[in-house]
Design a protein around this motif. Structure first.
Motif, PDB file in Angstrom:
ATOM      1  N   TRP A 207      96.468  98.503 -34.300  1.00 15.57           N
ATOM      2  CA  TRP A 207      94.760  98.212 -33.699  1.00 15.57           C
ATOM      3  C   TRP A 207      94.222  98.716 -34.729  1.00 15.57           C
ATOM      4  CZ3 TRP A 207      92.897  95.030 -31.433  1.00 15.57           C
ATOM      5  CH2 TRP A 207      91.619  94.753 -30.550  1.00 15.57           C
ATOM      6  N   SER A 208      94.587  99.661 -35.244  1.00 14.79           N
ATOM      7  CA  SER A 208      92.993 100.909 -36.199  1.00 14.79           C
ATOM      8  C   SER A 208      93.155 100.557 -37.041  1.00 14.79           C
ATOM      9  CB  SER A 208      93.667 101.981 -36.495  1.00 14.79           C
ATOM     10  OG  SER A 208      93.822 102.907 -35.229  1.00 14.79           O
ATOM     11  N   MET A 209      94.539  99.660 -37.630  1.00 15.19           N
ATOM     12  CA  MET A 209      94.063  99.073 -39.173  1.00 15.19           C
ATOM     13  C   MET A 209      93.407  96.982 -38.759  1.00 15.19           C
ATOM     14  SD  MET A 209      95.167 100.261 -41.361  1.00 15.19           S
ATOM     15  CE  MET A 209      94.702  99.413 -42.097  1.00 15.19           C
ATOM     16  N   ALA A 210      94.093  96.925 -37.400  1.00 11.67           N
ATOM     17  CA  ALA A 210      93.134  95.219 -37.304  1.00 11.67           C
ATOM     18  C   ALA A 210      91.682  95.666 -36.881  1.00 11.67           C
ATOM     19  CB  ALA A 210      94.064  94.558 -35.627  1.00 11.67           C
ATOM     20  N   SER A 211      91.433  96.395 -36.157  1.00 12.28           N
ATOM     21  CA  SER A 211      89.790  96.287 -36.022  1.00 12.28           C
ATOM     22  C   SER A 211      89.840  96.903 -37.438  1.00 12.28           C
ATOM     23  CB  SER A 211      89.238  97.636 -35.412  1.00 12.28           C
ATOM     24  OG  SER A 211      90.235  99.125 -35.751  1.00 12.28           O
ATOM     25  N   TYR A 212      89.946  97.729 -38.201  1.00  9.40           N
ATOM     26  CA  TYR A 212      89.232  97.710 -39.216  1.00  9.40           C
ATOM     27  C   TYR A 212      88.978  96.580 -40.557  1.00  9.40           C
ATOM     28  CZ  TYR A 212      88.250  99.803 -44.248  1.00  9.40           C
ATOM     29  OH  TYR A 212      87.515 100.429 -45.429  1.00  9.40           O
ATOM     30  N   HIS A 213      90.371  95.888 -40.289  1.00  6.98           N
ATOM     31  CA  HIS A 213      89.923  94.778 -41.425  1.00  6.98           C
ATOM     32  C   HIS A 213      88.350  93.602 -40.522  1.00  6.98           C
ATOM     33  CE1 HIS A 213      92.530  95.448 -43.885  1.00  6.98           C
ATOM     34  NE2 HIS A 213      94.085  95.854 -43.462  1.00  6.98           N
ATOM     35  N   ARG A 214      88.991  93.274 -39.401  1.00  4.25           N
ATOM     36  CA  ARG A 214      87.830  93.060 -38.299  1.00  4.25           C
ATOM     37  C   ARG A 214      86.042  92.980 -38.621  1.00  4.25           C
ATOM     38  NH1 ARG A 214      84.922  92.551 -33.489  1.00  4.25           N
ATOM     39  NH2 ARG A 214      84.470  90.320 -32.649  1.00  4.25           N
ATOM     40  N   LEU A 215      86.288  94.102 -38.814  1.00  2.00           N
ATOM     41  CA  LEU A 215      85.200  94.928 -39.215  1.00  2.00           C
ATOM     42  C   LEU A 215      84.433  95.053 -40.629  1.00  2.00           C
ATOM     43  CD1 LEU A 215      82.229  96.672 -38.970  1.00  2.00           C
ATOM     44  CD2 LEU A 215      83.628  99.076 -39.362  1.00  2.00           C
ATOM     45  N   LEU A 216      85.110  94.689 -41.710  1.00  2.00           N
ATOM     46  CA  LEU A 216      84.830  93.953 -42.942  1.00  2.00           C
ATOM     47  C   LEU A 216      84.461  93.095 -42.963  1.00  2.00           C
ATOM     48  CD1 LEU A 216      88.403  95.639 -45.263  1.00  2.00           C
ATOM     49  CD2 LEU A 216      85.405  96.849 -44.561  1.00  2.00           C
ATOM     50  N   ARG A 217      85.228  92.106 -42.175  1.00  2.00           N
ATOM     51  CA  ARG A 217      84.884  90.848 -42.248  1.00  2.00           C
ATOM     52  C   ARG A 217      83.553  90.042 -41.236  1.00  2.00           C
ATOM     53  NH1 ARG A 217      87.824  85.841 -42.675  1.00  2.00           N
ATOM     54  NH2 ARG A 217      86.393  85.601 -42.137  1.00  2.00           N
ATOM     55  N   VAL A 218      83.047  91.283 -40.181  1.00  2.00           N
ATOM     56  CA  VAL A 218      81.822  91.389 -39.570  1.00  2.00           C
ATOM     57  C   VAL A 218      80.463  91.406 -40.804  1.00  2.00           C
ATOM     58  CG1 VAL A 218      80.574  92.201 -37.174  1.00  2.00           C
ATOM     59  CG2 VAL A 218      82.484  91.700 -37.238  1.00  2.00           C
ATOM     60  N   SER A 219      80.954  92.798 -41.471  1.00  2.00           N
ATOM     61  CA  SER A 219      79.939  93.319 -42.908  1.00  2.00           C
ATOM     62  C   SER A 219      79.620  91.815 -43.382  1.00  2.00           C
ATOM     63  CB  SER A 219      80.813  94.442 -42.338  1.00  2.00           C
ATOM     64  OG  SER A 219      81.895  93.945 -43.603  1.00  2.00           O
ATOM     65  N   GLN A 220      80.399  91.362 -43.658  1.00  2.00           N
ATOM     66  CA  GLN A 220      80.383  90.481 -44.516  1.00  2.00           C
ATOM     67  C   GLN A 220      79.963  88.940 -44.436  1.00  2.00           C
ATOM     68  OE1 GLN A 220      83.694  89.465 -47.432  1.00  2.00           O
ATOM     69  NE2 GLN A 220      84.620  91.455 -46.531  1.00  2.00           N
ATOM     70  N   LYS A 221      78.535  88.871 -44.529  1.00  2.00           N
ATOM     71  CA  LYS A 221      77.790  87.773 -43.805  1.00  2.00           C
ATOM     72  C   LYS A 221      78.173  86.841 -44.313  1.00  2.00           C
ATOM     73  CE  LYS A 221      75.048  90.915 -41.671  1.00  2.00           C
ATOM     74  NZ  LYS A 221      75.138  91.125 -40.090  1.00  2.00           N
ATOM     75  N   THR A 222      78.548  86.513 -45.384  1.00  2.00           N
ATOM     76  CA  THR A 222      79.260  85.111 -46.151  1.00  2.00           C
ATOM     77  C   THR A 222      79.976  84.454 -44.832  1.00  2.00           C
ATOM     78  OG1 THR A 222      80.005  86.059 -48.006  1.00  2.00           O
ATOM     79  CG2 THR A 222      77.343  85.567 -48.164  1.00  2.00           C
ATOM     80  N   LYS A 223      80.647  85.133 -44.928  1.00  2.00           N
ATOM     81  CA  LYS A 223      82.213  84.722 -44.258  1.00  2.00           C
ATOM     82  C   LYS A 223      82.070  84.708 -42.291  1.00  2.00           C
ATOM     83  CE  LYS A 223      85.198  86.201 -47.962  1.00  2.00           C
ATOM     84  NZ  LYS A 223      86.002  86.817 -48.233  1.00  2.00           N
ATOM     85  N   ASN A 224      82.755  84.141 -41.662  1.00  2.00           N
ATOM     86  CA  ASN A 224      83.087  84.132 -40.566  1.00  2.00           C
ATOM     87  C   ASN A 224      83.634  85.646 -40.226  1.00  2.00           C
ATOM     88  OD1 ASN A 224      81.308  81.562 -40.502  1.00  2.00           O
ATOM     89  ND2 ASN A 224      83.563  80.440 -40.798  1.00  2.00           N
ATOM     90  N   ASN A 225      83.665  85.960 -38.636  1.00  2.00           N
ATOM     91  CA  ASN A 225      83.725  86.873 -38.081  1.00  2.00           C
ATOM     92  C   ASN A 225      85.079  86.474 -37.300  1.00  2.00           C
ATOM     93  OD1 ASN A 225      81.876  88.069 -38.428  1.00  2.00           O
ATOM     94  ND2 ASN A 225      80.999  87.957 -36.634  1.00  2.00           N
ATOM     95  N   ILE A 226      86.315  87.572 -37.898  1.00  2.00           N
ATOM     96  CA  ILE A 226      87.890  87.104 -36.979  1.00  2.00           C
ATOM     97  C   ILE A 226      87.727  86.621 -35.856  1.00  2.00           C
ATOM     98  CG2 ILE A 226      90.414  87.757 -36.842  1.00  2.00           C
ATOM     99  CD1 ILE A 226      89.520  89.742 -39.781  1.00  2.00           C
ATOM    100  N   SER A 227      88.533  85.870 -35.155  1.00  2.00           N
ATOM    101  CA  SER A 227      88.722  85.174 -33.643  1.00  2.00           C
ATOM    102  C   SER A 227      89.366  85.940 -33.208  1.00  2.00           C
ATOM    103  CB  SER A 227      89.379  83.719 -33.600  1.00  2.00           C
ATOM    104  OG  SER A 227      90.475  84.003 -34.442  1.00  2.00           O
ATOM    105  N   LEU A 228      89.660  85.898 -32.302  1.00  2.00           N
ATOM    106  CA  LEU A 228      90.422  86.410 -31.203  1.00  2.00           C
ATOM    107  C   LEU A 228      91.863  86.871 -31.326  1.00  2.00           C
ATOM    108  CD1 LEU A 228      91.175  88.456 -28.376  1.00  2.00           C
ATOM    109  CD2 LEU A 228      91.526  85.746 -27.348  1.00  2.00           C
ATOM    110  N   ILE A 229      92.477  85.804 -31.654  1.00  2.00           N
ATOM    111  CA  ILE A 229      93.923  85.188 -31.885  1.00  2.00           C
ATOM    112  C   ILE A 229      94.140  85.244 -33.849  1.00  2.00           C
ATOM    113  CG2 ILE A 229      94.792  83.213 -32.870  1.00  2.00           C
ATOM    114  CD1 ILE A 229      93.456  81.564 -31.598  1.00  2.00           C
TER     115      ILE A 229
END
Length: 245
Positions: A207-229
């Motif tokens: 879960w730590s690694m999954a949430s970390y990767h999700r945060l990386l996508r949130v911080s990149q304004k040019t890419k969509n955020n990771i969905s629930l799936i």
């Protein structure tokens, strides 16, 4: 005559808004961390009660040393933060780290990431409330505070993942195989608690690694955020990789 158009230039884009997934992610992170540390402490107590002092001290060491490092990093992050607005808003963590007794509790029970998660959760709820009130200034403000806090806690969780969860997992697996080789693996109750500790470390790391990767996508304004799936797939991928290792 053309219909009047509403000016919504201050409205945040969909990718920059707090979602229910963000709130759920913080809640899951808080629960997973507390359960992981709680099961490790429970196993240490089991070792002590069964007279296995060497295993007790080894388990405690793998709990306290990472907690000390993590808490030191957390406090240092606050010291390096030059924004008075951020420091003023971090009331929960600041109260706990500025007082000796509370700081000791935070240190022993590895609550530094949990306190930051509560801060981030508070910002997320405030941003959601501001969005409902169409207060886009405060919505953006609390959203940015949430991202800042989430980035700090994500770093702490990855650090905790490799300093506490992974070593604790290896330690308990080593103890199980050593006892089995020596013919000492007859205490099924202790073995059950060992499996709980190992399992919680697996889940916490994934879960730590999954949430970390999700945060990386949130911080990149040019890419969509990771969905629930997508978050679930990331979690399962990291869980399987950790289990294979």
């Amino acid at each position: 005559m053309q219909p009047e158009q509403k000016d919504e230039t201050d409205r945040l884009p969909p990718s920059d808004r707090v979602t229910h997934l963000d709130v759920a992610g913080f809640v899951i992170s808080i629960i997973s961390h507390i359960v992981d540390v709680g099961l490790d402490c429970n196993l240490a107590v089991r070792y002590y009660l069964s007279g296995q002092k060497a295993y007790f001290f080894a388990t405690i060491a793998f709990i306290l040393i990472p907690a000390l490092i993590n808490t030191a990093f957390s406090v240092r992050m606050y010291m390096l933060d030059e924004s008075e607005e951020l420091n003023k808003n971090r009331t929960l963590t600041k109260r706990c780290t500025d007082r000796g007794v509370l700081f000791l509790i935070v240190l022993i029970f590895q609550l530094a990431p949990v306190l930051r998660y509560f801060d981030a959760l508070g910002y997320a709820l405030k941003s959601k409330k501001a969005e409902k009130l169409k207060d886009y200034v405060n919505q953006r403000k609390y959203y940015e505070l949430m991202i800042k806090e989430d980035s700090d806690v994500a770093l702490l969780r990855v650090l905790e993942c490799f300093l506490e969860a992974a070593p604790q997992q290896i330690l308990q697996i080593t103890i199980i195989f050593f006892n089995k080789g020596q013919g000492f693996g007859k205490d099924t109750f202790t073995f059950f608690h060992q499996l709980l500790s190992i399992g919680s470390s697996f889940v916490s790391m994934a879960w730590s690694m999954a949430s970390y990767h999700r945060l990386l996508r949130v911080s990149q304004k040019t890419k969509n955020n990771i969905s629930l799936i997508g978050t679930f797939v990331q979690f399962m991928w990291h869980f399987m990789v950790t289990g294979k290792l």
